[in-house]
Write a protein that holds these residues in place. Sequence first.
Motif, PDB file in Angstrom:
ATOM      1  N   LEU A 114      53.130  -2.813   3.594  1.00  0.00           N
ATOM      2  CA  LEU A 114      53.148  -2.893   2.133  1.00  0.00           C
ATOM      3  C   LEU A 114      53.836  -1.693   1.503  1.00  0.00           C
ATOM      4  O   LEU A 114      54.512  -1.815   0.475  1.00  0.00           O
ATOM      5  CB  LEU A 114      51.718  -3.020   1.600  1.00  0.00           C
ATOM      6  N   GLU A 130      58.504  -7.720  -4.199  1.00  0.00           N
ATOM      7  CA  GLU A 130      57.529  -7.381  -5.234  1.00  0.00           C
ATOM      8  C   GLU A 130      56.268  -8.227  -5.080  1.00  0.00           C
ATOM      9  O   GLU A 130      56.296  -9.294  -4.488  1.00  0.00           O
ATOM     10  CB  GLU A 130      58.131  -7.620  -6.624  1.00  0.00           C
ATOM     11  N   GLN A 131      55.180  -7.707  -5.647  1.00  0.00           N
ATOM     12  CA  GLN A 131      53.927  -8.461  -5.677  1.00  0.00           C
ATOM     13  C   GLN A 131      53.862  -9.240  -6.991  1.00  0.00           C
ATOM     14  O   GLN A 131      54.220  -8.719  -8.050  1.00  0.00           O
ATOM     15  CB  GLN A 131      52.734  -7.521  -5.573  1.00  0.00           C
ATOM     16  N   GLU A 149      51.950 -11.631 -10.014  1.00  0.00           N
ATOM     17  CA  GLU A 149      50.702 -11.928 -10.718  1.00  0.00           C
ATOM     18  C   GLU A 149      50.519 -13.443 -10.755  1.00  0.00           C
ATOM     19  O   GLU A 149      51.497 -14.193 -10.859  1.00  0.00           O
ATOM     20  CB  GLU A 149      50.748 -11.378 -12.140  1.00  0.00           C
ATOM     21  N   TYR A 157      57.944 -17.689  -4.846  1.00  0.00           N
ATOM     22  CA  TYR A 157      56.630 -17.058  -4.791  1.00  0.00           C
ATOM     23  C   TYR A 157      55.968 -17.531  -3.498  1.00  0.00           C
ATOM     24  O   TYR A 157      55.741 -18.729  -3.306  1.00  0.00           O
ATOM     25  CB  TYR A 157      55.781 -17.461  -5.993  1.00  0.00           C
ATOM     26  N   SER A 215      52.860 -17.076  -0.622  1.00  0.00           N
ATOM     27  CA  SER A 215      51.536 -16.524  -0.341  1.00  0.00           C
ATOM     28  C   SER A 215      51.520 -15.826   1.013  1.00  0.00           C
ATOM     29  O   SER A 215      52.288 -16.160   1.913  1.00  0.00           O
ATOM     30  CB  SER A 215      50.487 -17.641  -0.361  1.00  0.00           C
ATOM     31  N   ILE A 264      53.749 -11.449   6.339  1.00  0.00           N
ATOM     32  CA  ILE A 264      54.832 -10.734   5.657  1.00  0.00           C
ATOM     33  C   ILE A 264      56.049 -10.626   6.566  1.00  0.00           C
ATOM     34  O   ILE A 264      57.192 -10.760   6.117  1.00  0.00           O
ATOM     35  CB  ILE A 264      54.352  -9.338   5.204  1.00  0.00           C
ATOM     36  N   LYS A 282      58.827 -13.008  -4.524  1.00  0.00           N
ATOM     37  CA  LYS A 282      57.622 -12.256  -4.848  1.00  0.00           C
ATOM     38  C   LYS A 282      56.475 -12.806  -4.003  1.00  0.00           C
ATOM     39  O   LYS A 282      56.406 -14.006  -3.748  1.00  0.00           O
ATOM     40  CB  LYS A 282      57.286 -12.367  -6.335  1.00  0.00           C
ATOM     41  N   LEU A 283      55.611 -11.906  -3.585  1.00  0.00           N
ATOM     42  CA  LEU A 283      54.484 -12.302  -2.738  1.00  0.00           C
ATOM     43  C   LEU A 283      53.173 -12.275  -3.520  1.00  0.00           C
ATOM     44  O   LEU A 283      53.008 -11.471  -4.435  1.00  0.00           O
ATOM     45  CB  LEU A 283      54.368 -11.367  -1.533  1.00  0.00           C
ATOM     46  N   PHE A 284      52.260 -13.151  -3.143  1.00  0.00           N
ATOM     47  CA  PHE A 284      50.921 -13.094  -3.722  1.00  0.00           C
ATOM     48  C   PHE A 284      49.903 -13.330  -2.617  1.00  0.00           C
ATOM     49  O   PHE A 284      50.116 -14.127  -1.710  1.00  0.00           O
ATOM     50  CB  PHE A 284      50.742 -14.099  -4.864  1.00  0.00           C
ATOM     51  N   LYS A 285      48.799 -12.590  -2.676  1.00  0.00           N
ATOM     52  CA  LYS A 285      47.792 -12.625  -1.626  1.00  0.00           C
ATOM     53  C   LYS A 285      46.813 -13.766  -1.861  1.00  0.00           C
ATOM     54  O   LYS A 285      46.404 -14.018  -2.980  1.00  0.00           O
ATOM     55  CB  LYS A 285      47.013 -11.291  -1.598  1.00  0.00           C
TER      56      LYS A 285
END
Length: 386
Positions: free
Chosen positions: A62, A68-69, A71, A355, A357, A364, A382-385
């Motif tokens: 990370l 980028e992360q 929202e 986007y 997950s 990753i 962009k990544l999201f957890k």
Amino acid sequence: MSDEKMFLLKCKECDAEFFTEGENNFYRKKGLHTPKRCKACREKRKAQHERSLKEKEQENILSNLQFEQAEETEMLLADPNTVLYIIGNGFDLMHGVPSSYYNFRDSMSRRNELREALEMYVEKENLWADFEESLAYLNDEAMLGTLNDWMDIFDVKEQHDDDFSAADFFMAAEAAMSPTQVIMRELPKRFRKWIDTLKPTVSNKPLEQIINTQSMFINFNYTEFLEIIYRIPKKNIFYIHAERRDKNKELILGHSGIANRKIDGNPRKLRSNQLRMKNQTTYDLHETAGYQLSNYYESTAKKSNVVIEANKETFMSFSDVETVVVIGHSLSVVDYPYFKEIIRNNRNLSNMKWYISWYSASDIKRVDAFAKTLGIQPKQIKLFKV
């Protein structure tokens, strides 16, 4: 209490008594240090250590992340008519569906002939972790190595012998290749039977703030939980590998066809020159078995090109997609052709937003490999957890 049951030590962590005289003798013979903690506490510390290593690996990835992360609200702000959701098995797992391939394995007894064939002849170190691609790593050399034994069992004569029997010849080949026949015959049936048993075990909706019910969906799962849990209209969902409710269609699974190093080239050259050849009949038998192996690899490959060809119009309908949201998909190489087709049909590639997950550090890494292979720029992702 016997000497064997007498405990010699107390655990420094939980104060429990442990370590018998028998264990002490074993440790002494092996030259091992006397433990300070009981087995339960040792296992707990080991798990904590492994978890700590994974957390450090994740922090390191990370800290050097080129993506980028995102929202959660970003995804819902997009025009639903230009958003494509791609749903993988992680979606079902998030909703308490026991749908991993480990669950599939556990649905079979250890003595099940399909499980035995897979676990005995697939060379992948952990076949259930990436089950579909593992199907391409069959230990064909081990099966070919049994041919001479089967020749003896069926008393296969040389072809110029008056007592030569073609039936015995082909029975020997089929016996040696029987694990491939078991997999080809039993896997589709057993897999369908298991898929039909799956159901969610949780009632919450963890993706409620991410999913727009009016958008388009490609569902890589065979289950209808998008419809049931989030009330997605069925007309908005493309079940790319078929769905379990349609009993007339076979559920699609398999390897990419490029993973196994032995597929390329002539199947007659499958290491035959390294095996004991008693005569021309032996050589011909190896050729026959080689063709059966080739049939196995072809039969167990995922026919992505066929799926794409049969659904040309569907893929073309994604031409105006501006945002792709990938949820719970492993981005396995076997499914790259579908992503490439989405990109190929898109009218504005450079402005596409992705986007994706992620759950673990390995996810990753897969995103990074995926982006490089498909030519997607890091700034587009962009990544999201989850």
